[in-house]
Write a protein that holds these residues in place. Structure first.
Motif, mmCIF file in Angstrom:
data_model
loop_
_atom_site.group_PDB
_atom_site.id
_atom_site.type_symbol
_atom_site.label_atom_id
_atom_site.label_comp_id
_atom_site.label_asym_id
_atom_site.label_seq_id
_atom_site.Cartn_x
_atom_site.Cartn_y
_atom_site.Cartn_z
ATOM 1 N N MET A 4 80.925 44.339 60.140
ATOM 2 C CA MET A 4 80.171 43.152 59.760
ATOM 3 C C MET A 4 79.403 42.634 60.973
ATOM 4 S SD MET A 4 81.546 39.724 58.013
ATOM 5 C CE MET A 4 80.345 38.783 57.165
ATOM 6 N N ALA A 5 78.175 42.212 60.756
ATOM 7 C CA ALA A 5 77.344 41.689 61.844
ATOM 8 C C ALA A 5 77.936 40.402 62.399
ATOM 9 C CB ALA A 5 75.933 41.433 61.352
ATOM 10 N N PHE A 6 77.847 40.246 63.702
ATOM 11 C CA PHE A 6 78.331 39.018 64.330
ATOM 12 C C PHE A 6 77.274 38.373 65.214
ATOM 13 C CE2 PHE A 6 79.399 42.491 67.097
ATOM 14 C CZ PHE A 6 79.101 42.025 68.372
ATOM 15 N N ALA A 7 76.020 38.886 65.162
ATOM 16 C CA ALA A 7 74.940 38.322 65.955
ATOM 17 C C ALA A 7 73.640 38.386 65.164
ATOM 18 C CB ALA A 7 74.779 39.082 67.268
ATOM 19 N N THR A 8 72.706 37.544 65.540
ATOM 20 C CA THR A 8 71.371 37.571 64.966
ATOM 21 C C THR A 8 70.362 37.580 66.105
ATOM 22 O OG1 THR A 8 71.230 35.158 64.877
ATOM 23 C CG2 THR A 8 72.064 36.278 62.903
ATOM 24 N N VAL A 9 69.146 37.995 65.818
ATOM 25 C CA VAL A 9 68.101 38.003 66.835
ATOM 26 C C VAL A 9 67.628 36.568 67.047
ATOM 27 C CG1 VAL A 9 65.783 38.787 67.417
ATOM 28 C CG2 VAL A 9 67.365 40.331 66.247
ATOM 29 N N GLY A 10 67.761 36.093 68.273
ATOM 30 C CA GLY A 10 67.278 34.757 68.595
ATOM 31 C C GLY A 10 65.811 34.779 68.945
ATOM 32 N N ALA A 11 65.391 35.770 69.711
ATOM 33 C CA ALA A 11 63.993 35.916 70.114
ATOM 34 C C ALA A 11 63.794 37.312 70.675
ATOM 35 C CB ALA A 11 63.623 34.885 71.171
ATOM 36 N N VAL A 12 62.574 37.752 70.622
ATOM 37 C CA VAL A 12 62.155 38.962 71.318
ATOM 38 C C VAL A 12 61.478 38.469 72.590
ATOM 39 C CG1 VAL A 12 60.667 40.988 71.241
ATOM 40 C CG2 VAL A 12 61.861 40.235 69.167
ATOM 41 N N VAL A 13 61.949 38.929 73.741
ATOM 42 C CA VAL A 13 61.474 38.413 75.025
ATOM 43 C C VAL A 13 60.705 39.492 75.775
ATOM 44 C CG1 VAL A 13 62.157 37.346 77.208
ATOM 45 C CG2 VAL A 13 63.508 36.912 75.141
ATOM 46 N N LEU A 14 59.500 39.137 76.226
ATOM 47 C CA LEU A 14 58.685 40.047 77.012
ATOM 48 C C LEU A 14 58.592 39.524 78.435
ATOM 49 C CD1 LEU A 14 55.751 40.644 74.492
ATOM 50 C CD2 LEU A 14 57.693 42.138 74.940
ATOM 51 N N ASP A 15 58.990 40.344 79.404
ATOM 52 C CA ASP A 15 58.783 40.006 80.812
ATOM 53 C C ASP A 15 57.302 40.172 81.122
ATOM 54 O OD1 ASP A 15 61.490 39.647 81.048
ATOM 55 O OD2 ASP A 15 61.836 41.437 82.256
ATOM 56 N N CYS A 16 56.790 39.331 82.004
ATOM 57 C CA CYS A 16 55.362 39.395 82.325
ATOM 58 C C CYS A 16 55.075 38.562 83.572
ATOM 59 C CB CYS A 16 54.522 38.894 81.156
ATOM 60 S SG CYS A 16 54.891 37.210 80.651
ATOM 61 N N PRO A 17 53.915 38.753 84.179
ATOM 62 C CA PRO A 17 53.588 37.968 85.371
ATOM 63 C C PRO A 17 53.162 36.534 85.056
ATOM 64 C CG PRO A 17 51.860 39.557 84.926
ATOM 65 C CD PRO A 17 52.979 39.841 83.959
ATOM 66 N N ASP A 18 52.582 36.291 83.864
ATOM 67 C CA ASP A 18 52.075 34.963 83.506
ATOM 68 C C ASP A 18 52.464 34.641 82.061
ATOM 69 O OD1 ASP A 18 50.620 32.679 82.864
ATOM 70 O OD2 ASP A 18 48.810 33.359 83.885
ATOM 71 N N PRO A 19 53.630 34.005 81.863
ATOM 72 C CA PRO A 19 54.113 33.736 80.505
ATOM 73 C C PRO A 19 53.173 32.882 79.659
ATOM 74 C CG PRO A 19 55.866 33.389 82.090
ATOM 75 C CD PRO A 19 54.614 33.596 82.872
ATOM 76 N N VAL A 20 52.528 31.891 80.257
ATOM 77 C CA VAL A 20 51.630 31.025 79.492
ATOM 78 C C VAL A 20 50.435 31.830 78.969
ATOM 79 C CG1 VAL A 20 50.104 29.020 79.614
ATOM 80 C CG2 VAL A 20 52.353 28.931 80.700
ATOM 81 N N ALA A 21 49.843 32.644 79.816
ATOM 82 C CA ALA A 21 48.689 33.449 79.409
ATOM 83 C C ALA A 21 49.066 34.453 78.327
ATOM 84 C CB ALA A 21 48.084 34.167 80.614
ATOM 85 N N LEU A 22 50.191 35.129 78.488
ATOM 86 C CA LEU A 22 50.576 36.134 77.497
ATOM 87 C C LEU A 22 50.961 35.474 76.180
ATOM 88 C CD1 LEU A 22 50.684 39.155 77.146
ATOM 89 C CD2 LEU A 22 53.094 39.086 77.811
ATOM 90 N N ALA A 23 51.625 34.329 76.231
ATOM 91 C CA ALA A 23 51.932 33.588 75.003
ATOM 92 C C ALA A 23 50.646 33.177 74.301
ATOM 93 C CB ALA A 23 52.785 32.371 75.318
ATOM 94 N N GLY A 24 49.623 32.803 75.068
ATOM 95 C CA GLY A 24 48.334 32.454 74.481
ATOM 96 C C GLY A 24 47.687 33.628 73.769
ATOM 97 N N PHE A 25 47.785 34.822 74.359
ATOM 98 C CA PHE A 25 47.268 36.031 73.721
ATOM 99 C C PHE A 25 47.937 36.231 72.366
ATOM 100 C CE2 PHE A 25 48.052 40.547 72.825
ATOM 101 C CZ PHE A 25 46.759 41.047 72.762
ATOM 102 N N TYR A 26 49.279 36.183 72.337
ATOM 103 C CA TYR A 26 49.992 36.406 71.082
ATOM 104 C C TYR A 26 49.808 35.259 70.097
ATOM 105 C CZ TYR A 26 51.981 40.804 72.537
ATOM 106 O OH TYR A 26 52.128 42.126 72.921
#
Length: 120
Positions: free
Chosen positions: A1-23
């Motif tokens: 039986m599952a005991f976890a769920t996906v909270g988020a998919v996380v991407l490492d990057c040099p500029d999180p604000v810029a990459l979040a803006g792209f997506y």
């Protein structure tokens, strides 16, 4: 039986604000910057993308010499040609879109993470 769920998919990057803006432009949603090198993209679907600052970040290589690849996103679109024009205008790089008969094409986001546009 599952005991976890996906909270988020996380991407490492040099500029999180810029990459979040792209997506955010690609997928929609709201960019939430915590100011400490972590940014969330909330889109109301229950699954979020997050972006984490990674000093010394080196983008993944695609295709990798041994045939394997790291994690990537498959994004469903209605029109591959129109979606390709849009992601390239947002700063994506075409990695593999030569075979126009396929139902998918490969790109890299502005930080170098591979993702696919797939005919939905």
């Amino acid at each position: 039986m599952a005991f976890a769920t996906v909270g988020a998919v996380v991407l490492d990057c040099p500029d999180p604000v810029a990459l979040a803006g792209f997506y955010a432009e690609l997928l929609g949603g709201t960019v939430e910057d915590d100011g400490e090198g972590w940014v969330d993209l909330k889109n109301g679907t229950g699954t979020s993308l997050a972006f984490q600052a990674a000093p010394g970040f080196v983008p993944p290589r695609w295709p990798h010499a041994d045939g394997s690849q790291q994690f990537h996103l498959d994004l469903s679109v209605e029109d591959l040609d129109a979606a390709e024009r849009k992601v390239v205008a947002l700063g994506a790089t075409v990695l593999d879109a030569e075979d126009r008969s396929r139902t998918w094409r490969v790109y890299a986001d502005p930080a170098g993470h591979p993702f696919c546009l797939c005919a939905g």
